[in-house]
Design a protein around this motif. Structure first.
Motif, mmCIF file in Angstrom:
data_model
loop_
_atom_site.group_PDB
_atom_site.id
_atom_site.type_symbol
_atom_site.label_atom_id
_atom_site.label_comp_id
_atom_site.label_asym_id
_atom_site.label_seq_id
_atom_site.Cartn_x
_atom_site.Cartn_y
_atom_site.Cartn_z
ATOM 1 N N TYR A 99 0.842 -1.200 0.000
ATOM 2 C CA TYR A 99 0.000 0.000 0.000
ATOM 3 C C TYR A 99 0.875 1.246 0.000
ATOM 4 C CZ TYR A 99 -3.920 2.926 1.801
ATOM 5 O OH TYR A 99 -4.921 3.858 1.994
ATOM 6 N N VAL A 101 0.137 5.244 -1.000
ATOM 7 C CA VAL A 101 -0.890 6.211 -1.423
ATOM 8 C C VAL A 101 -0.331 7.624 -1.341
ATOM 9 C CG1 VAL A 101 -2.970 4.879 -0.969
ATOM 10 C CG2 VAL A 101 -1.857 6.048 0.925
ATOM 11 N N LEU A 144 -6.527 -0.559 1.337
ATOM 12 C CA LEU A 144 -7.340 0.646 1.170
ATOM 13 C C LEU A 144 -8.652 0.527 1.937
ATOM 14 C CD1 LEU A 144 -8.056 3.365 -0.135
ATOM 15 C CD2 LEU A 144 -8.861 2.099 -2.153
ATOM 16 N N ILE A 161 -2.992 5.488 -5.846
ATOM 17 C CA ILE A 161 -2.564 4.309 -5.097
ATOM 18 C C ILE A 161 -1.747 3.422 -6.030
ATOM 19 C CG2 ILE A 161 -4.799 3.188 -5.588
ATOM 20 C CD1 ILE A 161 -4.443 1.593 -3.005
#
Length: 533
Positions: A99, A101, A144, A161
């Motif tokens: 992840y 972002v 997310l 993302i």
């Protein structure tokens, strides 16, 4: 190519660069159009456990890339007396999933959450039920949605993302794209459209908790590309970021960034349907290219894709060789206390070879190599654990064989699901990774554990960076009608050199005895997680 031809290729920029950011090493490989390695460089790094999150800093990402590329520059200058100013094509690969972002201004909104984190169980379970498609905890969409469920403040500001490979590619080229193999660890892929699954995107977007945010999931996800498609060019800023010496010119074609699973398939020529490969390192995973859909959804089997979009059944384990490395370092420290400066490669070779004197069942010893949680055995966190009974045969040979057996145990359990419940068979599996640096031993143990012939190619040590460089060559080919499968068969692996080992009946029975005891002892590991917070 000889020295003169290689030097000419370097001067003309007829060279190709592959970069892979692995769990413990960032590696860069420079090759010719004939796939021969000109030079390579590497940088060792480790993930950090900070505030309950396994992460790497983005500053170290660039330190590692620049260091490994600088080693290539020095090597080329020393061998060919020629600076590198032009590169035809570049490809970036990295650990899949996780992840990353960013805000509209490009600010990282929360520290990088790697594949190693087991913190999205609620989100992953809910999405799996919603989609009727397995969503592993490490997938980007699970991270997310978990952040949404946790009401984390950064979610409001998400503009983009991506994965680690996607991030590096974006910084080098300005393009927010992903190769389809890496994208398949972000959000489920539709095999027919070779893009994110539209119905699932709609379902996700219509969730009440998702509708609270102004962003559209379709707009924050990176664009999906197939192997061979152009993915932008190296920008001036990207060239300066990669080459701190300032000699590299912009303009190199960028191949679609891929995950380490995809490059593992490429460098073992396991992209065609009904082929399979295994990668054994810090984590371990097997990839079986499917010729038909799975019969049902399995929480322990990921469905990802090859770099061309063909579905793949993936068994992924979070833990493999880390515990072995820890024990090896302990033995090295002991040797140093005796005044012996023991080379780490010699130490590993000695420990691997001693297992030839072990009992097939490892003497009844037991080990759990869990530095972090393990999905397949439903462990939320890791507690490395060695267990023996009073009457166990506690010898060095049995002890180290137990370490090797335990490192492969979660992978074995996942592969048994494919074999027993899905009746998926492969005639042979091609393997690569750190386990095989010492010849024969690890390969034979893996063959015994899976009861399947295991092949090691002579290129196995080149790894995913070489596979990514091959994809860079493929991206610049003049004939895009040639499939990646045919390209690998006809161009890259036309004269393969390999060694195949078959399972040994005694070793197969010994591992079966071990794995039965391993499964029975899992409550011990659960208790360690519970009582050692």
């Amino acid at each position: 190519m000889n020295l003169v031809e290689t030097s000419k290729a370097i001067k003309q920029g007829d060279i190709f660069l592959g970069i892979e950011l692995g769990s413990t090493r960032i590696k860069s490989v420079l090759i010719t159009k004939n796939f021969d390695i000109i030079a390579s460089g590497s940088y060792v790094w480790e993930n950090n456990f900070e505030n309950g999150i396994w992460t790497y800093s983005l500053e170290e990402v660039w330190r590692g890339i620049q260091s490994s590329y600088s080693q290539i520059l020095a090597d080329v200058q020393g061998k060919y007396h020629t600076p590198i100013t032009k590169i035809s094509a570049i490809g970036v690969s990295a650990m899949m999933h996780g992840y990353l972002v960013f805000s509209k201004s490009g600010e990282l909104l929360t520290p990088f959450r790697t594949w190693r984190n087991n913190i999205t169980e609620e989100a992953a379970s809910e999405l799996t039920t919603l989609f009727n498609f397995n969503i592993p905890e490490r997938w980007s969409i699970a991270h997310l949605y978990q952040a949404i469920l946790n009401k984390e403040s950064h979610v409001n500001n998400i503009n983009f993302i991506t994965t680690l490979a996607g991030y590096v590619h974006w910084k080098l080229s300005g393009e927010k794209v992903l190769g389809i193999g890496d994208a398949s660890g972000v959000f489920p892929i539709d095999e027919t459209t070779r893009n994110y699954h539209q119905d699932m995107l709609d379902t996700f977007s219509n969730l009440e908790k998702v509708k609270e945010y102004q962003w559209d999931v379709r707009e924050i996800l990176p664009k999906v590309l197939i192997a061979g498609e152009p993915a932008g060019t190296l920008t001036n800023e990207g060239a300066q970021l990669l080459d701190v010496s300032g000699h590299l010119q912009p303009g190199s074609l960028m191949a679609p960034p891929e995950g380490d699973a995809g490059t593992g398939m490429v460098c073992t020529n396991s992209v065609r349907k009904r082929t399979g490969n295994i990668s054994v390192g810090t984590s371990a995973f097997s990839m079986i290219v499917l010729d038909k859909p799975l019969k049902k959804v399995h929480r322990d089997i990921d469905v990802v894709t090859t770099p061309t979009g063909t579905p793949v059944a993936m068994v992924h384990t979070n833990n493999c060789l880390s515990d072995i490395n820890a024990w090896a370092n302990l033995f090295k420290e002991f040797a140093e206390r005796l005044g012996i400066d023991l080379n780490i490669d010699r130490l590993f070779e000695t420990l691997f070879l001693v297992t030839t004197k072990a009992e097939p069942n490892a003497g009844g010893l037991l080990n759990y190599s869990y530095l972090s949680g393990e999905n397949i055995t439903k462990m939320p966190a890791g507690r490395p654990l060695f267990v023996r009974e009073p009457n166990s045969s506690f010898t060095l040979a049995n002890f180290f064989l137990t370490q090797l057996y335990a490192a492969l145990a979660p992978l074995k359990l996942g592969m048994d699901i494919l074999k027993n419940e899905e009746q998926i068979q492969t005639n042979v599996l091609i393997a690569q990774g750190g386990l095989f640096k010492t010849p024969i031993i690890g390969q034979q143990i893996l063959a015994n554990a899976l009861n399947t012939p295991i092949t090691i190619m002579n290129t196995a040590g080149e790894g995913g960076a070489w596979g990514m460089a091959i994809l860079a060559v493929y991206a610049i080919q003049a004939n895009p009608s040639v499939s990646l499968e045919d390209f690998l068969d006809q161009e890259v692996f036309s004269h393969p050199k390999s060694l195949t080992l078959n399972p040994e009946p005694e070793g197969v029975l010994g591992y079966q005895e071990f794995i039965k005891k391993y499964q029975a002892g899992l409550p011990i590991e659960s208790a360690a997680v519970k009582f050692l917070p």
